[in-house]
Motif scaffolding. Structure first.
Motif, short mmCIF file in Angstrom:
data_model
loop_
_atom_site.label_atom_id
_atom_site.label_comp_id
_atom_site.label_asym_id
_atom_site.label_seq_id
_atom_site.Cartn_x
_atom_site.Cartn_y
_atom_site.Cartn_z
N GLY A 190 -7.57 -1.37 3.98
CA GLY A 190 -6.59 -2.26 4.59
C GLY A 190 -5.78 -3.01 3.54
O GLY A 190 -4.55 -3.15 3.66
N LEU A 191 -6.47 -3.48 2.50
CA LEU A 191 -5.76 -4.17 1.40
C LEU A 191 -4.82 -3.22 0.69
O LEU A 191 -3.71 -3.59 0.30
N ARG A 192 -5.26 -1.97 0.50
CA ARG A 192 -4.42 -0.97 -0.16
C ARG A 192 -3.15 -0.71 0.66
O ARG A 192 -2.05 -0.67 0.13
N ARG A 193 -3.34 -0.56 1.96
CA ARG A 193 -2.18 -0.30 2.84
C ARG A 193 -1.24 -1.49 2.87
O ARG A 193 -0.02 -1.34 2.99
N ARG A 194 -1.79 -2.68 2.76
CA ARG A 194 -0.96 -3.89 2.80
C ARG A 194 -0.14 -4.05 1.53
O ARG A 194 0.88 -4.73 1.53
N ILE A 224 9.40 1.58 7.18
CA ILE A 224 8.61 0.43 7.63
C ILE A 224 7.96 -0.19 6.40
O ILE A 224 7.31 0.51 5.62
N PHE A 225 8.13 -1.50 6.24
CA PHE A 225 7.56 -2.21 5.09
C PHE A 225 6.57 -3.27 5.56
O PHE A 225 6.83 -4.00 6.52
N PHE A 261 5.54 5.57 -1.59
CA PHE A 261 4.46 4.80 -1.00
C PHE A 261 3.73 3.90 -1.99
O PHE A 261 3.10 2.93 -1.59
N ASN A 262 3.78 4.19 -3.27
CA ASN A 262 3.10 3.32 -4.23
C ASN A 262 4.02 2.31 -4.89
O ASN A 262 3.58 1.53 -5.73
N ASP A 263 5.30 2.33 -4.54
CA ASP A 263 6.24 1.36 -5.11
C ASP A 263 5.96 -0.02 -4.54
O ASP A 263 5.70 -0.19 -3.35
N ARG A 264 6.04 -1.03 -5.39
CA ARG A 264 5.86 -2.41 -4.95
C ARG A 264 7.20 -3.14 -5.11
O ARG A 264 7.89 -2.96 -6.10
N TYR A 265 7.52 -3.97 -4.12
CA TYR A 265 8.81 -4.66 -4.13
C TYR A 265 8.64 -6.15 -3.90
O TYR A 265 7.74 -6.58 -3.18
N MET A 291 5.51 -3.51 0.61
CA MET A 291 5.23 -2.11 0.27
C MET A 291 5.47 -1.24 1.49
O MET A 291 5.25 -1.67 2.63
N LEU A 292 5.91 -0.01 1.26
CA LEU A 292 6.17 0.94 2.33
C LEU A 292 4.87 1.25 3.08
O LEU A 292 3.83 1.45 2.47
N ASP A 293 4.94 1.28 4.42
CA ASP A 293 3.76 1.57 5.23
C ASP A 293 3.69 3.05 5.56
O ASP A 293 4.70 3.75 5.65
N LYS A 294 2.46 3.52 5.81
CA LYS A 294 2.25 4.95 6.10
C LYS A 294 2.85 5.37 7.44
O LYS A 294 3.01 6.56 7.70
N ASP A 295 3.19 4.41 8.32
CA ASP A 295 3.85 4.74 9.59
C ASP A 295 5.31 5.12 9.41
O ASP A 295 5.97 5.54 10.36
N THR A 296 5.84 4.95 8.20
CA THR A 296 7.21 5.36 7.90
C THR A 296 7.40 6.83 8.24
O THR A 296 6.53 7.66 7.99
N SER A 297 8.54 7.14 8.83
CA SER A 297 8.85 8.54 9.19
C SER A 297 10.34 8.77 9.02
O SER A 297 11.07 7.88 8.55
N GLU A 298 10.80 9.94 9.40
CA GLU A 298 12.23 10.23 9.34
C GLU A 298 13.02 9.29 10.24
O GLU A 298 14.22 9.10 10.04
#
Length: 554
Positions: free
Chosen positions: A292-296, A536-537, A512-516, A525-532
């Protein structure tokens, strides 16, 4: 000259062991049960066990304590391995308690042959009643004095599946008057007809924790078996079994568990949160799980820093989650790319800027980075700023945009608000502004004094994005100690979703590993629910500790 960090008590023990020549190398292990996802408490244990063998000669094993087939799954094994690797650690050997089931069975037979274990037909309730209390001796089972031959025969039948679940156990024969209640003939094996994720249906009897843990340590020749304080009473049984079995003498050492406020780390409670849909999954960004922390958007460096700062001690205490947030802010400030994203837009038309004109303004990616890099941001006649950055009738110390007031647009021009455009209902739909030419950095009018700098995006080039603003999952410091159900204290504002925010176009190439750092908003950070369908951040953390301000108000 920097002050050398003092040793914790486990490091002192290890250094003394190495100095005396007790070991040429040390061996530790991280022994999770694969019945759930790892959380922050496990992160402390991982950093401690693996950190010791990074500091001193030796190695660490990853060993799965898979002796309870009804709760364990391969999914959890895979997630644990991913989490340990993500935190930056490598194990020498991947082991499972189930690797040693044959050996443990032989150990149990050895105890029976020595007259140190017996098969008991009592129910679990009857065994519990026999234990006595801390001030009253226990009572011996009527099955305690069975012959060695009968015990060997019954234990073999247990192994062959002749008896139903719970009908018999194997108990150690120690002392029902022992001051340590765990030493009052503890259960070593129980019957459980259940499919095991690795051994299938080979076994229908499984060793208890105390029968598996020390023996697994001994087989692997673990020198320093590090546990949390609740296992202090188990150490006597750990040592007794090793002594009676005459096997490699591993040693157990205990350190204090660190509880973290505004969260729960009980696997049972975390499983409730998942199963009852208070969160979406084990890796929901509000969960204290490592996934969860990684995804956040937390970084392994920040979690290792947090574990290092809380240290290793002999007394339990509550750790402020604000320290974890501080650690991730510290790291992200150094590595995060700066970007501009407008969450709640109001339109600005720069009336004296030529229609159709486009210019690219350079902006620094990260002012903390010694290797300066820049990206070009498109600037045009129509831009968005945050609605909260404009007030039609501002108080005295409002330094953002207002009628007749000037502000600087980040990396671009100084602008002045000339007119407020409203619809028939009186809602602001646009602001008409003018700009001061040559007021960008390095140009002739760059030194014009203004008190506010705003972030913005060009409307023509804006990228729609979804923003998920995560906050602490609980609204009280210690939800487990409060009256009633801990779930009553869930923070209703732990997730707020902004369906359409507007980002500068550089975010279109996010990985997905970029931090902003979204300027003035926080770290994302970009979330894994991101799609075409859209980007989603997730907000990792705010720029400042907003909870500290709230607690001061209280």
């Amino acid at each position: 000259m920097s002050e050398e960090k003092s040793l914790n008590f486990i490091e002192e023990i290890i250094e003394e062991d190495l100095r005396k020549g007790n070991y040429k190398e040390i061996v530790t292990r991280f022994p999770p049960e694969p019945n759930g996802y790892l959380h922050l408490g496990h992160a402390s244990s991982i950093c401690l066990n693996f950190g010791l063998t990074k500091k001193y000669p030796g190695y660490t094993n990853l060993r799965f304590d898979d002796t309870n087939p009804t709760t364990e799954e391969t999914e959890y094994v895979d997630s644990i391995k991913e989490d340990v690797k993500w935190l930056g650690f490598e194990w020498k050997n991947e082991r499972y308690a189930s690797d040693y089931f044959d050996t443990m069975y032989d150990y149990a037979v050895s105890l029976i042959k020595k007259g140190l274990a017996y098969v008991d037909d009592s129910t679990s309730e009857e065994i519990a009643a026999m234990k006595g209390t801390p001030t009253e001796h226990g009572k011996e089972s009527s099955y305690r004095n069975r012959s060695i031959e009968e015990n060997l025969d019954l234990f073999d039948q247990m192994k062959q599946g002749a008896f139903p679940d719970g009908s018999r156990t194997l108990r150690a024969k120690i002392d029902m008057a022992h001051v340590n209640m765990l030493m009052r003939d503890p259960v070593l094996y129980r019957i459980k007809h259940a499919h095991h994720h690795r051994t299938g249906d080979k076994w229908c009897i499984y060793p208890m924790y105390d029968m598996a843990h020390g023996q697994s340590d001994s087989i692997e020749q673990v020198t320093h078996s590090i546990c949390t304080l609740e296992f202090v009473p188990h150490r006597e049984l750990y040592d007794w079994l090793i002594e009676k079995l005459e096997i490699y003498p591993s040693h157990q050492y205990e350190f204090a568990r660190r509880n973290i406020n505004y969260t729960v780390t009980s696997k049972r409670k975390l499983l409730q949160l998942v199963n009852e849909r208070y969160v979406t999954s084990w890796d929901d960004p509000r969960m204290p799980t490592i996934s969860g922390l990684r995804r956040r958007g937390y970084t392994p460096e920040s979690i290792r820093d947090f574990c290092d700062r809380i240290g290793v001690a002999k007394r339990e205490n509550m750790v402020d989650v604000g320290l974890l947030e501080f650690c991730v802010r510290e790291h992200l400030n150094k590595i995060a790319l700066r970007r501009m994203v407008v969450f709640d837009p109001v339109k600005i038309i720069i009336t004296d800027y030529p229609e159709g004109q486009l210019e690219m303004v350079p902006s620094e990616d990260n002012p903390e980075d010694e290797n300066k890099t820049y990206r070009d941001i498109p600037f045009s006649r129509e831009i968005y700023i945050e609605r909260e950055d404009f007030m039609e009738d501002p108080p005295k110390k409002f330094f953002r945009l207002a009628p007749g007031q000037m502000v600087r647009l980040k990396s671009a021009y100084v602008i002045k608000c000339d007119e407020v455009i409203k619809d028939d209902l009186g809602n602001i739909i646009a602001l008409h502004c003018t700009h001061i030419p040559n007021s960008k950095t390095g140009e002739a009018n760059a030194n014009i004094k203004v008190k506010g700098t705003l972030h913005w995006v060009s409307i023509l080039h804006a990228v729609p994005v979804e923003i998920r603003l995560y906050d602490r999952l609980f609204k009280v410091e210690d939800p487990s100690s409060e009256e009633g159900d801990f779930k009553e204290y869930i923070n209703p504002d732990s997730l707020q979703i902004i369906k359409t925010a507007y980002a500068e176009p550089a975010l279109k190439t996010s990985k997905f590993n970029d931090r902003y750092q979204f300027l003035r908003k926080g770290y994302f950070m970009l979330d894994k629910d991101t799609s075409e369908e859209g980007l989603i951040f997730n907000r990792t953390v705010t720029l400042k500790d907003t909870w500290a301000k709230e607690s001061k108000k209280d």
